[in-house]
Design an enzyme around this catalytic site. Structure first.
Site, PDB file in Angstrom:
ATOM      1  CG  HIS A 190     -45.836 -54.499  44.232  1.00 42.79           C
ATOM      2  ND1 HIS A 190     -45.229 -55.106  45.296  1.00 42.79           N
ATOM      3  CD2 HIS A 190     -45.692 -53.171  44.453  1.00 42.79           C
ATOM      4  CE1 HIS A 190     -44.737 -54.193  46.114  1.00 42.79           C
ATOM      5  NE2 HIS A 190     -44.999 -53.009  45.619  1.00 42.79           N
ATOM      6  CG  HIS A 211     -46.119 -48.122  44.698  1.00 37.10           C
ATOM      7  ND1 HIS A 211     -46.622 -48.247  45.974  1.00 37.10           N
ATOM      8  CD2 HIS A 211     -45.187 -49.103  44.562  1.00 37.10           C
ATOM      9  CE1 HIS A 211     -45.999 -49.260  46.586  1.00 37.10           C
ATOM     10  NE2 HIS A 211     -45.134 -49.797  45.745  1.00 37.10           N
ATOM     11  CG  LEU A 212     -51.395 -46.821  39.811  1.00 37.34           C
ATOM     12  CD1 LEU A 212     -52.748 -47.097  39.162  1.00 37.34           C
ATOM     13  CD2 LEU A 212     -50.301 -46.804  38.749  1.00 37.34           C
ATOM     14  CG  ASN A 247     -47.572 -47.047  49.093  1.00 35.93           C
ATOM     15  OD1 ASN A 247     -48.190 -47.308  48.061  1.00 35.93           O
ATOM     16  ND2 ASN A 247     -46.272 -46.828  49.110  1.00 35.93           N
ATOM     17  CG  ASP A 294     -41.931 -52.082  44.203  1.00 34.01           C
ATOM     18  OD1 ASP A 294     -42.890 -51.301  44.433  1.00 34.01           O
ATOM     19  OD2 ASP A 294     -40.988 -52.241  44.994  1.00 34.01           O
ATOM     20  CG  HIS A 354     -40.294 -41.506  43.871  1.00 32.36           C
ATOM     21  ND1 HIS A 354     -41.118 -41.243  44.944  1.00 32.36           N
ATOM     22  CD2 HIS A 354     -39.853 -42.775  44.030  1.00 32.36           C
ATOM     23  CE1 HIS A 354     -41.159 -42.319  45.722  1.00 32.36           C
ATOM     24  NE2 HIS A 354     -40.413 -43.259  45.190  1.00 32.36           N
TER      25      HIS A 354
END
Lengths: 336, 480
Positions: free
Chosen positions: B69, B71-72, B103, B348, B352
């Site tokens: 899990h 996010h790239l 996403n 996770d 950002h």
């Protein structure tokens, strides 16, 4: 000034660069604010109620939320101290063009602000501002979190009538969940040793029961515990002070309450309810009032209602806070 | 191997007198490994006098980690992370395989997006393997099923609308049925959004005092129980249906999974390092580990009462979905790893930009950049005696592999120290500490509340599929 009524430890110095909440203030610092406010009240009693204490200091009042009384109160306070005042209302500024808070603070600083009085709809926003601004931030209210000048003027008003509030029963009645006034009052009144009661319907007390429970066996260092209840009769019995909080119509839309009518019937501050409090119990409200909802019109105008006095004291307390944040000493005010 | 570059095959690596952990062989102890021409040539377990003085507090040799899990952010938000920077960050964290969430913008709801992401991975030169989850619904909109079969053909290892729950119960049911037919799990972000609208911080003392809108545990618990009930209802029709509940953060949700597993349901779950190591106190300015925030009776301490507040409140690096919970929930996350209720630790990893984080708390983007810090947080728990090292390693290797249902023989599936296989391992100096700084992080996302703090466990070397993935230039890899 009645020095015997307000104990003043001789060696207290103001340590705060910013005033973001009252949680960081010791009782001695709170007492220093009270003492400085006394001096400001003397200034306000003069024919020309203006001193040059903040001459040459730029106080920028940056409000991201609509407000009349707090904004004007700060403006009058700053002008009484001869500060240069710049007013920025968020609706008419570049904020609506998507400028970030950090950019706005940097811009305000570049325009010469020495102090910023800030109101913001998001809890904690002044902490971010304080991180980027080299001067002092005075929190004029942030989200649900804090309204330190209001809590201090509330305390000042109580002390003016009751003397020391230690052991006095103070009731905050109403929508505490959404209230920055309530949260800051918890800190100041538990520091001052008041017997604080918080009362309202369970849906808008939520979380405060947890807080009170955690502080049941003694609160944070220097603070006493407080009581949370939905039983209005128990809360008001033998109270020395009853402060009603504004109930906003949006609370009905969010499903927190059935109706304003039902709220008024069960929790509104009426003469009948007030009858169980002490005969001289003070009636307070931070404003703006919804008369007939959280407070009956005939209660708001009782002799023991100090609601307009809160407004007057608000100017003096804000003068004191601006003055202390600018590095002033209370003894020097009248000679300044 | 002073000149070896990332992506090149490791010609010769000898690590002597290290502490080996092999979760496949369920063995740990003193030993030595030799890698030659990218192959794990020899694994030697030391006995007797040879093993003297070698402990789990020195150099560790572990199978490469698997994170199911992350996010790239590519495509669509390359300011926050790219596939290349994300894979470099993964290697720095000891991960040799990561599985990216769909996403992105556009969402990975059809194979074209997969091809683009896979292309970016190939051109990055990183040997870290990139696996992909496909979206459950078109545009993650929750209304129509995405091209699940085509995504499976393109290599999807699971399906998720992560970032949001599948709001509609009937869509969730159909997704479980259809993905079950394809032999792939549904990875659900369990959240009842009617309970979390506008929510800012875990409902409790911290949110109350800070005036932040409470994010109730019930939002996760009720969504988990709903998903489990739906899974139970499709089992007869779809024997292959599998439900994986990701980033669980509450004792109640973990209890629900525990009961479902006991009842024999095909459900798995994971927890994150931040939900087991950090607490909502951190939003108020505390920075002690979750297990330090519990008193002797197992109840959460009050940071206002005991002077634990050391940082400024409202740090947006602490804003994450689900929110950092109280110390009791964090302890439940840790306990779930030990008793096996949680099958895996996932990071996770949610990088950002500063722009999205340097803002008011309630307006900041959700997420913590965590793939480089996960093992350090787990090692802190190990050092505190709260987590056996072997469990920590299993939760980063065989545990997540089992969630995906990876079959032996498939690339990266072994997750053990297996002689004769391409070397896939990480070398960590558990006795060393390092300071987490923006410069020290390979990820573009610097959004972690650990910034400026020290973590135990310096990753010295990561080897993925026999090729160099990460090498600590300052440290000593104890190899040649």
């Amino acid at each position: 000034m009645n020095a015997s009524r307000i104990p003043t430890p001789p060696d207290v110095a103001w340590q705060q660069k910013h005033l973001l909440d009252v949680d960081v203030l010791s009782l001695a610092e709170i007492q220093l604010v009270m003492r400085t406010t006394d001096a400001m009240k003397e200034v306000l009693a003069r024919p020309i109620s203006k001193v040059p204490a903040l001459r040459g200091t730029n106080v920028t009042i940056l409000f991201y939320e609509a407000s009349t009384r707090t904004r004007v109160s700060f403006e009058v306070a700053a002008k009484n101290l001869s500060a240069d005042v710049v007013n920025i209302a968020a609706s008419s500024s570049s904020v609506t063009k998507g400028e970030s808070l950090v950019d706005t603070i940097r811009t305000v600083e570049a325009l010469g602000a020495d102090m910023i009085v800030m109101r913001h709809g998001t809890s904690g926003a002044p902490y971010l501002a304080a991180e980027v601004f080299s001067g002092s931030i005075l929190n004029g209210g942030d989200g649900w979190h804090a309204h330190p000048s209001q809590a201090l003027l509330d305390l000042y008003t109580m002390r003016a009538h009751l003397g020391d509030v230690r052991g006095k029963k103070v009731v905050i009645l109403g929508d505490v969940l959404h209230s920055r006034v309530a949260r800051s009052n918890v800190w100041s009144l538990t520091a001052a040793g008041a017997d604080l009661w918080i009362c309202g319907p369970t849906t808008i007390l939520r979380g405060f029961d947890t807080w009170a429970g955690r502080w049941a066996s003694g609160g944070a260092p220097g603070h006493v515990g407080f009581t949370v209840t939905s039983d209005v009769g128990a809360a008001l019995r033998d109270a020395d002070v009853v402060m009603a909080l504004r109930l906003q119509r949006e609370r009905m839309d969010a499903g927190l309450l059935p109706s304003l009518r039902e709220y008024a019937a069960r929790f509104g501050l009426t003469r009948e309810r007030l009858a169980v409090a002490k005969p001289a119990a003070l009636v307070m409200h931070p404003g703006p009032m919804n008369e007939g909802v959280e407070i009956a019109p005939d209660v708001a105008v009782l002799d023991r209602s100090v609601i307009t006095e809160q407004v007057t004291n608000g100017v003096a307390v804000r003068m004191a806070l601006l003055y202390l944040l600018a590095g002033g000493h209370p003894e020097a005010v009248t000679n300044a | 191997m002073p000149d070896l570059r990332v992506g090149k095959m490791v010609p010769l690596l000898e690590i002597s007198r290290a502490w080996l952990v092999d979760p496949v062989g369920e063995r740990e102890g003193p030993g030595e490994v030799v890698v030659r021409d990218g192959i794990l040539e020899a694994v030697t377990w030391l006995q007797g006098a040879e093993a003297d003085g070698i402990g789990p507090d020195g150099v560790l040799v572990l199978p490469g980690f698997l994170d199911i899990h992350v996010h790239l952010r590519e495509p669509g938000n390359e300011d926050a992370e790219t596939v290349a920077s994300g894979l470099a960050a993964a290697a720095h964290g000891g991960f040799t395989t990561v599985c990216a969430m769909p996403n992105t913008t556009p969402a990975a709801d059809e194979p074209g997006v997969f091809a683009r992401v896979a292309g970016a991975a190939a051109t990055s030169g990183s040997p870290v393997e990139l696996l992909l989850h496909g979206a459950i619904t078109v545009g993650r909109g929750g209304e129509r099923l995405a091209a699940l079969g085509e995504l499976a053909d393109a290599g999807a290892v699971g399906f998720s609308d992560d970032g949001s729950p599948v709001k509609s119960a009937i869509i969730l049911r159909n997704a479980l049925l259809y993905a079950g037919m394809l032999g792939l799990p549904i990875v659900e972000h369990a959240e009842d959004v009617t309970l979390t609208a506008g929510a800012e911080a875990n409902e409790g003392l911290v949110a109350t005092i800070l005036g932040l809108k409470g994010w109730p545990a019930a939002a996760e618990i009720s969504a988990v129980e709903r998903a489990i009930a739906i899974l139970d209802s499709v089992r007869a029709d779809a024997p292959g249906a599998r439900l994986h509940l990701t980033h669980l953060s509450t004792a109640g949700a973990l209890d629900a999974v525990r009961r479902a597993k006991a009842a024999g349901l095909p459900v798995t779950c994971d927890v994150t390092p931040h939900h087991l190591g950090f607490t909502d106190e951190w939003v108020a300015g505390a920075r002690r580990w979750a297990w330090e925030a519990l008193d002797g009776a197992g109840t959460a301490r009050d940071p206002w009462a005991d002077g634990a507040l050391v940082a400024r409140p409202y740090a947006t690096a602490c804003r994450v979905n689900p929110p950092l919970r109280g110390a009791v929930d964090a302890a439940a996350c840790l306990a779930s790893l030990i008793d096996g209720t949680a099958d895996a630790v996932v990071t996770d990893h949610a990088p950002h930009t500063a722009v999205d984080k340097e803002t008011e708390f309630g307006l900041a983007a959700h997420g913590i950049s965590g793939v480089e810090l996960a093992f350090g947080v787990l090692l802190a728990a190990v050092a505190a005696g709260r987590l056996p090292l072997a469990r920590a390693v299993a939760a980063l290797t065989v545990g997540p592999a089992a969630v995906l249902g990876a079959r032996p023989g498939r690339r990266g599936a072994a997750r053990g120290l297996v002689e004769g296989e391409p070397a896939d391992l990480v070398v960590v100096d558990a006795g060393d500490r390092w300071r987490v700084t923006a410069d020290a992080l390979a990820s573009r996302g610097k959004n972690t509340p650990l910034l400026g703090r020290e973590l135990p466990g310096r990753v010295l070397l990561t080897v993925a599929q026999g090729r160099l993935a990460y090498r600590d230039v300052a440290g000593d890899a104890s190899g040649s």
